[in-house]
Scaffold this active site. Structure first.
Site, PDB file in Angstrom:
ATOM      1  N   ALA A 260       2.687  -4.553   2.683  1.00  0.00           N
ATOM      2  CA  ALA A 260       1.305  -4.806   2.296  1.00  0.00           C
ATOM      3  C   ALA A 260       1.072  -6.313   2.336  1.00  0.00           C
ATOM      4  O   ALA A 260       2.008  -7.078   2.146  1.00  0.00           O
ATOM      5  CB  ALA A 260       1.068  -4.284   0.893  1.00  0.00           C
ATOM      6  N   THR A 261      -0.154  -6.732   2.599  1.00  0.00           N
ATOM      7  CA  THR A 261      -0.340  -8.167   2.848  1.00  0.00           C
ATOM      8  C   THR A 261      -1.248  -8.920   1.881  1.00  0.00           C
ATOM      9  O   THR A 261      -0.862  -9.112   0.746  1.00  0.00           O
ATOM     10  CB  THR A 261      -0.742  -8.401   4.303  1.00  0.00           C
ATOM     11  OG1 THR A 261      -1.700  -7.420   4.649  1.00  0.00           O
ATOM     12  CG2 THR A 261       0.449  -8.283   5.191  1.00  0.00           C
ATOM     13  N   THR A 262      -2.434  -9.361   2.310  1.00  0.00           N
ATOM     14  CA  THR A 262      -3.087 -10.436   1.569  1.00  0.00           C
ATOM     15  C   THR A 262      -3.852  -9.994   0.319  1.00  0.00           C
ATOM     16  O   THR A 262      -4.699  -9.109   0.400  1.00  0.00           O
ATOM     17  CB  THR A 262      -4.067 -11.185   2.493  1.00  0.00           C
ATOM     18  OG1 THR A 262      -3.393 -11.448   3.700  1.00  0.00           O
ATOM     19  CG2 THR A 262      -4.555 -12.457   1.866  1.00  0.00           C
TER      20      THR A 262
ATOM     21  N   SER B 248       0.995 -12.382   3.469  1.00  0.00           N
ATOM     22  CA  SER B 248       1.118 -13.124   4.738  1.00  0.00           C
ATOM     23  C   SER B 248      -0.126 -13.945   5.071  1.00  0.00           C
ATOM     24  O   SER B 248      -0.038 -14.982   5.720  1.00  0.00           O
ATOM     25  CB  SER B 248       1.419 -12.146   5.871  1.00  0.00           C
ATOM     26  OG  SER B 248       0.373 -11.211   5.978  1.00  0.00           O
TER      27      SER B 248
ATOM     28  N   ALA C 110      -1.435  -9.253  10.222  1.00  0.00           N
ATOM     29  CA  ALA C 110      -1.025  -8.246   9.242  1.00  0.00           C
ATOM     30  C   ALA C 110      -2.074  -8.030   8.158  1.00  0.00           C
ATOM     31  O   ALA C 110      -1.895  -7.194   7.278  1.00  0.00           O
ATOM     32  CB  ALA C 110       0.299  -8.655   8.593  1.00  0.00           C
TER      33      ALA C 110
END
Lengths: 232, 262
Positions: free
Chosen positions: B42-44, B178, B217
């Site tokens: 999972a990212t931002t 990210s 991502a």
């Protein structure tokens, strides 16, 4: 070698039951009643911090009367059992019936095997999504479970309170009428109970997830002060 | 349902993770490098303070290597009435940590009869991140951000974490994942101490837009499928999630602004 005196098992059980009942009768009573929007739990309790009624899970509440430290221990065990079950399976799998059975097993075990029975009566209430499947499990000090349909009375003087509620409780009561009936039944003909003497909580059927909600004294006072229902 | 009973001196108290340990139900860390397994990541996620509280936001994309594994993951969730948690990192352990954290706050509240303080909640999360360290060393790192409204101080507060459980309170904004560098820069430029709720939501939306623009991502708003970031505010009135219709409008405005520049 000294021999212990023989005491008949019937006598042992009776002594224990009497002991537990005496302990329970010393405390104040509480009632749980179904009303149109869920289940109301009303306890006579002058303390604002030591609770008799509390939340177990999303739709399940706990109430206890008798010896505080004993029913509080049971309450915490119930919260743990429910949270563990919800964590391992799903929140939907936590139900009052299985919780009530566990309590009954435990109280029954303690009643027959321990030195002293627990001086408590407890209630496990679950509010259903529809208004006909609410559940009230009343569990006694010896593990006896009673499944009640309309209302449940715990503690000393239960017979008199039940008789009064038989007169005043009807299906589909509104909350204010329900609270008035509960308070009148707890007080009896010779006393007057005000909001400060009471601990009131609801299992609100319409709530999104956690249905348990406490009503503070102002709110309870306002409900009790509204004009009396036509039945009176 | 078995009844967990403990002797008076041996009681796990209001701690749910400790209870899980006692019952033998705690998660087990992988014993070898798990980063090669290409588990979803999972990212931002971002959070910023505004005049009356905090705004938190997270994109919806989860990736496995170069592939998109989920388009509608919710990395930002309500922790309890006055706090939210957002997580970047390995999705499996992250979601488990969120679930455990939510449960711990509720468990504490029920056992103790009162809520943890906001600082107490932040500290709890720190311990959970720390206990994930063995898994993090094997490539399954989880890095949350935590925000909430502190009724005792009457203000919104934010915390960021590192994989060792280090807990750092920030006064303006936090970001993780990210795309955090890009999102963080947007907020840094647009942030003022007394920013309003509406401006703060716009800034959060814009930050995620820029992160998605520059980081593969991070997922942007997906008008085709009607998937928008999870955005919520936490104020004295509690947690309030912003509706997708509202977000759709804000993103239309952002898009037209971008178009007018070219």
């Amino acid at each position: 070698m000294s021999m212990p005196y023989y005491v008949a098992p019937e006598q042992i059980m009776k002594d224990r039951a009497d002991y537990a009942r005496k302990g329970i009768a010393r405390g104040r009573a509480m009632v749980a009643l179904r009303y149109a929007g869920g289940i109301a739990l009303v306890a006579e309790n002058s303390s604002n911090t030591l609770r008799k009624v509390s939340e177990i899970y999303d739709r399940i509440a706990f109430a206890g009367v008798g010896k505080y430290n004993e029913f509080d221990q049971l309450r915490v065990a119930g919260v743990r059992a429910a949270d563990l079950k919800g964590f391992q399976y799903s929140r939907d799998d936590v139900d009052a019936r299985s919780l009530a059975n566990s309590y009954a097993q435990m109280l029954g075990q303690i009643f027959t095997h321990e030195m002293k029975p627990m001086e408590v009566e407890i209630l496990v209430a679950e509010v259903a999504h529809d208004d006909i499947s609410d559940q009230l499990f009343h569990i006694l000090y010896d593990g006896t479970v009673v499944d009640e349909r309309r209302f449940s009375v715990l503690g000393g003087d239960a017979d008199a309170i039940t008789a009064r509620l038989n007169e005043s409780w009807t299906e589909g009561l509104e909350l204010d009428a329900c609270l008035k009936a509960a308070v009148a039944a707890l007080a009896g003909p010779d006393r007057q109970l005000v909001a400060d003497d009471l601990e009131v909580a609801l299992l609100d059927r319409a709530a999104e997830r956690r249905c348990f909600r406490r009503l503070d004294d102002d709110v309870v006072g306002a409900y009790l002060a509204t004009s009396p229902p036509s039945a009176e | 349902m078995s009844m967990p009973m403990f002797a008076a001196g041996d009681d796990p108290g209001a701690s749910f993770p400790e209870l899980l340990r006692r019952m033998g139900l705690q998660a087990v860390a992988p014993t070898s490098d798990a980063s090669v397994l290409l588990t979803p990541h999972a990212t931002t996620c971002i959070a910023l303070r505004f005049a009356d509280g905090v705004v938190m936001a997270g994109d919806r994309r989860a990736t496995s290597g170069n592939l998109i594994s989920h388009r509608s993951m919710e990395k930002l969730v309500q922790a309890d009435a006055f706090s939210g948690v957002a997580i970047a990192g390995a999705a499996g352990p992250a979601m488990e940590m969120i679930k455990l954290f939510q449960l711990q706050l509720e468990h504490y509240e029920k056992v103790e009869g009162s809520s943890l303080s906001l600082e107490g909640k932040a500290n709890q999360l720190s311990m959970m991140v720390r206990s994930n360290l063995p898994a993090a060393m094997q490539g399954l790192a989880v890095v949350p951000i935590f925000g909430g409204f502190d009724p005792r101080r009457n203000t919104g507060r934010l915390w960021t974490y590192d994989i060792t459980g280090g807990r750092y309170e920030e006064h303006e904004f936090v970001s993780t994942g990210s795309g955090s560098l890009h999102a963080g820069t947007v907020i840094k430029l647009g942030h003022r101490p007394q920013i309003t709720r509406d401006e703060a939501i716009n800034l959060a939306c814009r930050a995620l837009w820029e992160a998605a623009d520059a980081d593969s991502a991070t997922g942007g708003p997906d008008a085709l499928r009607g998937i928008y970031p999870v955005v919520a505010t936490i104020t004295a009135q509690g947690w309030q999630r912003i509706g997708d219709d509202d977000l759709a409008e804000r993103y239309v405005t952002i898009a037209s602004e971008m178009r007018s520049r070219t």
